[in-house]
Enzyme design. Sequence first.
Site, PDB file in Angstrom:
ATOM      1  N   ASP A  33      -2.297   9.178  -0.478  1.00 25.17           N
ATOM      2  CA  ASP A  33      -2.278   7.979   0.365  1.00 25.17           C
ATOM      3  C   ASP A  33      -0.911   7.773   1.020  1.00 25.17           C
ATOM      4  O   ASP A  33      -0.819   7.536   2.225  1.00 25.17           O
ATOM      5  CB  ASP A  33      -2.659   6.745  -0.451  1.00 25.17           C
ATOM      6  CG  ASP A  33      -4.044   6.862  -1.060  1.00 25.17           C
ATOM      7  OD1 ASP A  33      -5.008   7.021  -0.297  1.00 25.17           O
ATOM      8  OD2 ASP A  33      -4.165   6.817  -2.293  1.00 25.17           O
ATOM      9  N   GLU A 143      -9.326   1.301  -3.395  1.00 22.54           N
ATOM     10  CA  GLU A 143      -8.319   0.584  -4.172  1.00 22.54           C
ATOM     11  C   GLU A 143      -8.350  -0.914  -3.856  1.00 22.54           C
ATOM     12  O   GLU A 143      -8.193  -1.751  -4.754  1.00 22.54           O
ATOM     13  CB  GLU A 143      -6.930   1.159  -3.877  1.00 22.54           C
ATOM     14  CG  GLU A 143      -6.733   2.570  -4.405  1.00 22.54           C
ATOM     15  CD  GLU A 143      -5.463   3.215  -3.888  1.00 22.54           C
ATOM     16  OE1 GLU A 143      -4.981   4.154  -4.549  1.00 22.54           O
ATOM     17  OE2 GLU A 143      -4.964   2.814  -2.821  1.00 22.54           O
TER      18      GLU A 143
END
Length: 247
Positions: A33, A143
Amino acid sequence: MEKQVEAIVEWLRQQLKQSGAKGFVVGVSGGIDSAVVANLIKRAAPENSLGVLLPIYTKPEHMTDSQKVIEKCGIDSLTLDLTESHNVMYSYIQDQLKGKNEFNESTDQLAGANLRARLRMSALYTVATNYNYLVVGTDNAAEWYTGYFTKYGDGGVDILPIVDFTKSEVRELAKYLDVPEEVITKAPSADLWEDQTDEKEMGTTYDRIDAYLGGEEIPEKDKDIIELLHKRSAHKRDPLPQYKRKS
């Protein structure tokens, strides 16, 4: 992916115009990420983007992966080793709690891990203030939905450029952006404690979270875990409760 990358880069540039900031800073962990975000901000502000490595008892392989990301995307970088800062601060807090006989061993690991994330956030904002940069978050859709981020830690950012992308979509972005293969394929980890991985901690997989967010059928057990995580983490996404005085 080319169209998506172009759209994100343009959005990032708009954020600079609207905020009056000069550039971007992101914490580079060696994970996929932050690697994607580092590449995106480098494209959006080639001369005013910074990747910061923030080790706290970090394994050498994570540092190696971080350096590979930095070198491959060509972003300017800075390393701030916060291990001693974390040790001094948390040891002091532990000693004070033990002195009151109120130290809770059952929450010790989590409290120490959250302090790591919040120290990193504080360091990033200190650097951002120095340069008049925006702190860029790395949370993806999985997330964000499950609340797999630390409140006022890695969740403490100015903007979130990949929050609408699932983990599998982030992998596709990473491939398009030519992120190192070992970073794309490694087990996701927030580097919060020894041998910690995201999926082990959550109790389900990113693939199943992605499928669930996409409206696909997944095992009931995983669905229950995901919805429980979402419910428990609502306070991280919702506005802060505010008392309204009586007229």
